[in-house]
Design a protein around this motif. Structure first.
Motif, mmCIF file in Angstrom:
data_model
loop_
_atom_site.group_PDB
_atom_site.id
_atom_site.type_symbol
_atom_site.label_atom_id
_atom_site.label_comp_id
_atom_site.label_asym_id
_atom_site.label_seq_id
_atom_site.Cartn_x
_atom_site.Cartn_y
_atom_site.Cartn_z
ATOM 1 N N ASN A 164 -51.463 49.166 48.914
ATOM 2 C CA ASN A 164 -51.740 50.005 50.083
ATOM 3 C C ASN A 164 -53.044 50.768 49.920
ATOM 4 O OD1 ASN A 164 -49.047 50.778 52.108
ATOM 5 N ND2 ASN A 164 -48.698 49.511 50.305
ATOM 6 N N ALA A 165 -53.196 51.422 48.764
ATOM 7 C CA ALA A 165 -54.334 52.324 48.575
ATOM 8 C C ALA A 165 -55.657 51.586 48.493
ATOM 9 C CB ALA A 165 -54.118 53.183 47.329
ATOM 10 N N GLN A 166 -55.672 50.382 47.909
ATOM 11 C CA GLN A 166 -56.952 49.671 47.871
ATOM 12 C C GLN A 166 -57.354 49.235 49.273
ATOM 13 O OE1 GLN A 166 -57.663 46.116 45.629
ATOM 14 N NE2 GLN A 166 -56.481 44.803 46.984
ATOM 15 N N GLU A 167 -56.366 49.029 50.158
ATOM 16 C CA GLU A 167 -56.677 48.727 51.557
ATOM 17 C C GLU A 167 -57.300 49.933 52.249
ATOM 18 O OE1 GLU A 167 -52.896 45.626 51.844
ATOM 19 O OE2 GLU A 167 -52.761 47.608 52.767
ATOM 20 N N TRP A 168 -56.712 51.116 52.042
ATOM 21 C CA TRP A 168 -57.278 52.326 52.650
ATOM 22 C C TRP A 168 -58.727 52.520 52.204
ATOM 23 C CZ3 TRP A 168 -52.630 55.460 50.342
ATOM 24 C CH2 TRP A 168 -51.449 55.098 50.998
ATOM 25 N N ILE A 169 -58.928 52.434 50.893
ATOM 26 C CA ILE A 169 -60.254 52.711 50.333
ATOM 27 C C ILE A 169 -61.287 51.680 50.802
ATOM 28 C CG2 ILE A 169 -61.573 52.714 48.176
ATOM 29 C CD1 ILE A 169 -59.111 54.074 46.876
ATOM 30 N N ALA A 170 -60.943 50.401 50.706
ATOM 31 C CA ALA A 170 -61.890 49.358 51.104
ATOM 32 C C ALA A 170 -62.222 49.450 52.588
ATOM 33 C CB ALA A 170 -61.319 47.983 50.770
ATOM 34 N N SER A 171 -61.224 49.790 53.422
ATOM 35 C CA SER A 171 -61.465 49.867 54.866
ATOM 36 C C SER A 171 -62.313 51.077 55.248
ATOM 37 C CB SER A 171 -60.135 49.891 55.626
ATOM 38 O OG SER A 171 -59.431 51.097 55.406
ATOM 39 N N PHE A 172 -62.454 52.029 54.349
ATOM 40 C CA PHE A 172 -63.338 53.184 54.552
ATOM 41 C C PHE A 172 -64.725 52.941 53.964
ATOM 42 C CE2 PHE A 172 -59.757 55.566 55.985
ATOM 43 C CZ PHE A 172 -60.235 56.737 56.559
ATOM 44 N N GLY A 173 -64.921 51.778 53.364
ATOM 45 C CA GLY A 173 -66.202 51.495 52.732
ATOM 46 C C GLY A 173 -66.323 52.089 51.350
ATOM 47 N N GLY A 174 -65.168 52.371 50.727
ATOM 48 C CA GLY A 174 -65.167 53.001 49.414
ATOM 49 C C GLY A 174 -65.165 52.045 48.241
ATOM 50 N N GLY A 175 -65.355 50.751 48.518
ATOM 51 C CA GLY A 175 -65.425 49.778 47.438
ATOM 52 C C GLY A 175 -64.063 49.375 46.899
ATOM 53 N N ARG A 176 -64.062 48.892 45.673
ATOM 54 C CA ARG A 176 -62.854 48.373 45.041
ATOM 55 C C ARG A 176 -62.476 49.247 43.848
ATOM 56 N NH1 ARG A 176 -62.973 41.979 44.501
ATOM 57 N NH2 ARG A 176 -60.827 42.537 44.073
ATOM 58 N N ILE A 177 -61.252 49.052 43.383
ATOM 59 C CA ILE A 177 -60.770 49.806 42.214
ATOM 60 C C ILE A 177 -61.722 49.562 41.046
ATOM 61 C CG2 ILE A 177 -58.828 50.162 40.647
ATOM 62 C CD1 ILE A 177 -57.062 48.807 42.872
ATOM 63 N N VAL A 178 -61.999 48.296 40.796
ATOM 64 C CA VAL A 178 -63.046 47.861 39.862
ATOM 65 C C VAL A 178 -63.772 46.724 40.562
ATOM 66 C CG1 VAL A 178 -63.558 46.803 37.634
ATOM 67 C CG2 VAL A 178 -61.741 48.525 37.794
ATOM 68 N N GLU A 179 -65.084 46.781 40.606
ATOM 69 C CA GLU A 179 -65.844 45.754 41.317
ATOM 70 C C GLU A 179 -65.766 44.418 40.574
ATOM 71 O OE1 GLU A 179 -67.042 46.395 44.268
ATOM 72 O OE2 GLU A 179 -66.569 48.532 44.140
ATOM 73 N N ASN A 180 -66.133 43.351 41.276
ATOM 74 C CA ASN A 180 -66.020 42.009 40.697
ATOM 75 C C ASN A 180 -66.820 41.848 39.406
ATOM 76 O OD1 ASN A 180 -64.278 40.999 42.654
ATOM 77 N ND2 ASN A 180 -65.949 40.366 44.003
ATOM 78 N N ASP A 181 -67.920 42.603 39.288
ATOM 79 C CA ASP A 181 -68.745 42.491 38.077
ATOM 80 C C ASP A 181 -68.273 43.438 36.973
ATOM 81 O OD1 ASP A 181 -69.508 44.953 39.032
ATOM 82 O OD2 ASP A 181 -71.642 44.486 39.200
ATOM 83 N N GLY A 182 -67.126 44.105 37.190
ATOM 84 C CA GLY A 182 -66.580 45.004 36.184
ATOM 85 C C GLY A 182 -67.025 46.446 36.316
ATOM 86 N N THR A 183 -67.901 46.727 37.278
ATOM 87 C CA THR A 183 -68.396 48.088 37.497
ATOM 88 C C THR A 183 -67.279 49.009 37.977
ATOM 89 O OG1 THR A 183 -70.563 47.212 38.094
ATOM 90 C CG2 THR A 183 -70.084 49.483 38.751
ATOM 91 N N ILE A 184 -67.280 50.243 37.508
ATOM 92 C CA ILE A 184 -66.312 51.251 37.938
ATOM 93 C C ILE A 184 -67.031 52.241 38.849
ATOM 94 C CG2 ILE A 184 -64.758 53.098 37.185
ATOM 95 C CD1 ILE A 184 -64.634 51.556 34.451
ATOM 96 N N ALA A 185 -66.715 52.166 40.154
ATOM 97 C CA ALA A 185 -67.388 53.041 41.123
ATOM 98 C C ALA A 185 -66.386 53.662 42.094
ATOM 99 C CB ALA A 185 -68.449 52.253 41.886
ATOM 100 N N ILE A 186 -65.118 53.728 41.679
ATOM 101 C CA ILE A 186 -64.056 54.203 42.550
ATOM 102 C C ILE A 186 -64.180 55.686 42.873
ATOM 103 C CG2 ILE A 186 -62.490 54.678 40.626
ATOM 104 C CD1 ILE A 186 -61.517 53.304 44.109
ATOM 105 N N ASN A 187 -64.865 56.448 42.038
ATOM 106 C CA ASN A 187 -65.016 57.886 42.261
ATOM 107 C C ASN A 187 -66.175 58.133 43.220
ATOM 108 O OD1 ASN A 187 -64.907 60.673 42.071
ATOM 109 N ND2 ASN A 187 -65.977 60.751 40.106
ATOM 110 N N ASN A 188 -65.902 57.998 44.521
ATOM 111 C CA ASN A 188 -66.943 58.164 45.532
ATOM 112 C C ASN A 188 -66.361 58.847 46.771
ATOM 113 O OD1 ASN A 188 -66.345 56.003 47.772
ATOM 114 N ND2 ASN A 188 -66.069 54.904 45.833
#
Length: 297
Positions: free
Chosen positions: A71-95
């Motif tokens: 549920n929460a990754q849907e909320w975040i992604a639909s707000f343009g907040g990215g992913r829990i961990v990006e495909n390249d392994g980057t951690i940018a969830i704190n935005n």
């Protein structure tokens, strides 16, 4: 490059809505989470004023488990907040966008959603919605067939739509789900088990599952079967949604995915429970994920 299982069926959730109540109160199907919040509250309050004290605006999977990650990754992604961990392994969830999404979800608890939603899993949410006591629900595809069952109080009174977005210009996000069948290497009857897996995943069985359980098939041809479309209009409509569904970051985080997911749902659940703001909990989450990652995933 190794086959470990055959996909039995896919999943990509929907926004379930009471079409009869939207029509009664002159409301459209919401396209943003903000519109959903406002519409849910307005109809809930109107229905309660008419004597239905059990009516809620929105139910979803809010317990501290994998369903909340979905549920929460849907909320975040639909707000343009990215992913829990990006495909390249980057951690940018704190935005800020991620925080905005989680803070909105936290505002639902005790308002348009019951306090108990913090313990809801799929069947808890379906139980409330299918009993006629919620305007909206986020759930997987299987709930469509059950909601239209002969014993369902809401049969013929609800519809489904893609999940809302975070705002104008944003895209909806739907977590990719599904079940797979594999054979244990310790099986004493591997050839027979493999034959069974193939049988359960053949065209006829996938077609029957689509019709009886409204679960999206993994064989593309089943979506185009006229009998499936006639019995479950939901299935062909959901093909583009399934095709564009958002995977969880198991490929990026590898063997540490379970811990990553646990840290994520804990941060979200803490926020929704009033234990800190989204900004505070996402900052803690970022630190924990960086420790988990170390030099590399």
């Amino acid at each position: 490059d190794k086959l470990v299982a055959l996909p039995m069926f896919l999943g990509a959730p929907a926004l379930y809505y009471r079409s009869d109540l939207l029509e009664k109160h002159g409301r459209d199907v919401p396209t943003t989470w903000q519109e959903m919040t406002e519409t849910a509250k307005a109809i809930m309050e109107a229905e309660r004023a008419e004597g239905n004290d059990d009516m809620w605006g929105f139910v979803f999977q809010g317990a501290a488990y994998e369903g909340l990650t979905c549920n929460a990754q849907e909320w975040i992604a639909s707000f343009g907040g990215g992913r829990i961990v990006e495909n390249d392994g980057t951690i940018a969830i704190n935005n800020p966008k991620a925080a905005e999404a989680i803070n909105l979800a936290a505002s639902w608890v005790g308002d348009i959603a019951p306090d108990g939603v913090l313990n809801y899993k799929e069947e808890d949410a379906r139980g409330v919605f299918q009993s006629g006591n919620s305007v909206f629900m986020r759930n997987w595809n299987y709930a469509y067939a059950l909601g239209n069952g002969d014993d369902s109080p809401i049969k013929g009174k609800f519809g489904v739509s893609t999940l809302p977005t975070g705002g104008e210009g944003m895209e909806p996000a739907h977590t990719l789900g599904g079940w797979h069948l594999g054979v244990s290497k310790y099986s004493e009857n591997q050839e027979e088990a493999i034959e069974l897996v193939r049988f359960l995943n053949n065209y006829e069985n996938q077609k029957e599952r689509a019709i009886v359980t409204s679960r999206p098939p993994t064989l593309t041809a089943v979506y185009e079967d006229p009998e499936v479309a006639a019995e479950q209009e939901f299935i062909p409509l959901w093909k583009p949604v399934v095709d564009g569904a958002l995977p969880r970051p198991s490929a990026a985080t590898k063997r540490q995915y379970n811990e990553v997911s646990s840290e994520f749902w804990t941060a979200v659940h803490d926020t929704m429970s009033g234990k800190g703001t989204a900004e505070e909990n996402l900052a803690k989450l970022e630190a924990r994920l960086k420790r988990l990652k170390g030099a590399n995933w």
